[in-house]
Write an enzyme that holds these catalytic residues in place. Structure first.
Site, short mmCIF file in Angstrom:
data_model
loop_
_atom_site.label_atom_id
_atom_site.label_comp_id
_atom_site.label_asym_id
_atom_site.label_seq_id
_atom_site.Cartn_x
_atom_site.Cartn_y
_atom_site.Cartn_z
N LYS A 59 0.90 -0.88 -0.03
CA LYS A 59 0.12 0.02 0.06
C LYS A 59 0.98 0.94 0.15
CE LYS A 59 -4.36 1.86 2.44
NZ LYS A 59 -4.47 1.49 4.24
N SER A 134 -9.40 1.64 3.69
CA SER A 134 -8.88 2.61 2.44
C SER A 134 -7.83 1.97 2.37
CB SER A 134 -8.06 4.15 3.46
OG SER A 134 -6.89 3.22 4.22
N SER A 158 -9.86 -0.44 7.62
CA SER A 158 -8.84 -0.41 5.64
C SER A 158 -8.09 -0.96 5.47
CB SER A 158 -8.28 1.24 6.07
OG SER A 158 -8.71 1.89 5.88
N1 GLN Z 1 -12.15 3.76 7.27
C1 GLN Z 1 -11.83 4.52 8.32
C2 GLN Z 1 -11.60 5.95 7.99
O1 GLN Z 1 -11.76 6.49 6.82
C3 GLN Z 1 -10.54 3.37 8.49
C4 GLN Z 1 -9.65 4.25 7.60
C5 GLN Z 1 -8.12 3.08 8.10
O2 GLN Z 1 -8.19 1.95 9.13
N2 GLN Z 1 -7.28 4.14 7.22
O3 GLN Z 1 -11.10 6.19 8.64
#
Ligand code: GLN
Length: 456
Positions: A59, A134, A158
């Site tokens: 990532k 994400s 994420s």
């Molecule tokens: N969807 C969550 C957020 O927007 C999780 C993001 C993540 O785990 N980086 O913060």
């Protein structure tokens, strides 16, 4: 097959599936030459690492020395890592081959991969739908067979939620199990590197290689690393908790709830004890998460000032402050700006106690209640996401509904516990969905053991 053949296979799959937009950058030549080196080692009988020939995608928030890393953001355009993340060093030491850099929501902020400066990633199961976020690129790449495993980061789901949306397995270890050194920070007390793959064995082995203390990260756990790869050969029966309230929650798609109930029945038949527990804090977890993570993000992202890293405005500025303001306004996307403003607000004089302190207290209570649950239970099962992957644009104009979708995943990060999303069914809309397993702080082995037999 030689490692070189394997690399060529994946490179051609990546090229054929470039429309998915999962990879931001592919290391064609580098991966080929790494494969040739490993093949030469193999031929000459030299010892090989435990991950020899394993094709990994990273990532775009994980540093890899000499390679660009931008957290999906224009503000880091042109930035190259000066060192590798500890996790990456450990993979490379075991002869893994890193094939490229994967698309993601900017700074890990999002649940649909629609917040990337590189554009959206398509869900390989249905290209009209989001891959989740994400770590959308990480999940799409594994689901489409563009790499064997990928690394993601998980601050509030994420790794697990995109794994759920794309029908693969996603593991977020407990806080501190894998060093965060070289992981671009979003919310430091929540962030954790996680692994996406298609088998429990692969996840166990990668975790084994990356986990453990690290002199570069004071928050990395000093506890000895369990023998995950051995542990998964055992099939203990567990005391399993689930939550009726969660399954009956108005946000949860009834087909997903029914699929989970069916899975629970099967676990009972396999000899596990399964009982419902009360989760009093369910409605508090999303607000607590969004107050604390935005506060941490506003502080972490203050380092992107146009002076030290990445993008600097080309507009002539009269004052230093204007350089900051212009560079940040041009470099950050809408969602990141929203969160910086929200985080700055909850930390500001006059509001600090009402929001930040209150949220810290709520977090403490969630941690305490979690410890109570795990006194009598080995594993807690919840949905990963209330619904399957949605269509592009369906939620992008409604931040609250996007935030609420994180209800079941942000919990693990608030409590610092490990979580795994494991695919268990297919919705009548054609999309996969999973179940989420959670355990106490260092209970990754239990999660891997529970799902191992369903993964073979
Ligand atoms: N969807 C969550 C957020 O927007 C999780 C993001 C993540 O785990 N980086 O913060």
């Amino acid at each position: 097959m030689s490692c070189a053949d394997v690399v060529d296979h994946y490179l051609s799959e990546i090229d054929h599936n470039s429309r998915l937009n999962a990879f931001i950058e592919v290391y064609h030549e580098e991966a080929r030459s790494a494969a040739r080196l490993i093949d030469a080692k193999l031929k000459s009988g030299q010892p090989l690492g435990r991950l020899f020939g394993v094709i990994v995608g990273l990532k775009d928030v994980i540093c890899h020395e000499g390679h660009a890393v931008t957290a999906g953001s224009a503000i880091l355009s042109g930035f190259k890592s000066l060192y590798s993340a500890t996790a990456v060093d450990r993979l490379l030491k075991e002869d893994a081959i890193i094939i490229g850099r994967l698309n993601c929501d900017e700074f890990g902020m999002g649940s649909s991969n629609e917040n990337s400066s590189y554009g959206k990633v398509l869900n390989p199961r249905d290209e009209t739908r989001v891959p989740g976020g994400s770590s959308g690129g990480s999940a799409a790449a594994v689901a489409a067979g563009l790499c064997m495993v990928s690394l993601g980061s998980d601050t509030g789901g994420s790794v697990r939620q995109p794994a759920d949306f794309c029908g693969v397995i996603g593991l977020k270890p407990g806080y501190g199990r894998i060093s965060r050194h070289g992981l671009i920070a979003y919310a430091s007390s929540f962030d954790q590197i996680g692994i996406l793959g298609t088998s429990i064995d692969d996840l166990a082995l990668c975790l084994q290689v990356m986990a453990g203390a690290d002199g570069m990260d004071a928050t990395a756990s000093m506890l000895p690393v369990p023998t995950y790869t051995e542990d998964i050969r055992e099939t203990p029966t567990f005391n399993i908790a689930y939550s009726e309230e969660a399954l009956d929650h108005p946000s949860v798609d009834p087909e997903i709830a029914a699929g989970i109930r069916g899975f629970l029945d099967m676990l009972r038949q396999q000899g596990h004890k399964v009982e419902s527990v009360k989760l009093d804090f369910l409605d508090h977890i999303v607000p607590t998460y969004y107050v604390l993570t935005t506060a941490e993000a506003s502080s972490n992202l203050s380092r992107y000032d146009g002076i030290r890293y990445g993008h600097r405005t080309s507009t002539a500025a009269a004052k230093l402050e204007d350089i900051y303001a212009l560079s940040r306004s041009e470099g950050f996307g809408k969602e990141v700006k929203r969160r910086i403003m929200l985080g700055t607000f909850v930390l500001s004089t006059g509001y600090f106690d009402a929001y930040f302190t209150k949220a810290q207290q709520a977090r403490r209570r969630i941690v305490d209640q979690t410890q109570e649950i795990f006194k009598n239970h080995d594993i807690l099962l919840l949905p990963t996401s209330p619904f399957t992957a949605f269509h592009f644009g369906a939620k992008s104009d409604d931040a609250i509904s996007m935030f609420l979708a994180d209800i079941f995943t942000v919990y693990a990060n608030l409590a610092g516990i490990p979580g795994i999303s494991f695919p268990i069914g297919k919705h009548s809309n054609g999309m996969p969905f999973g179940i989420q397993g959670l355990s106490d702080r260092h209970g990754e082995s239990k999660l891997l053991q529970l799902f191992k037999r369903h993964s073979d």
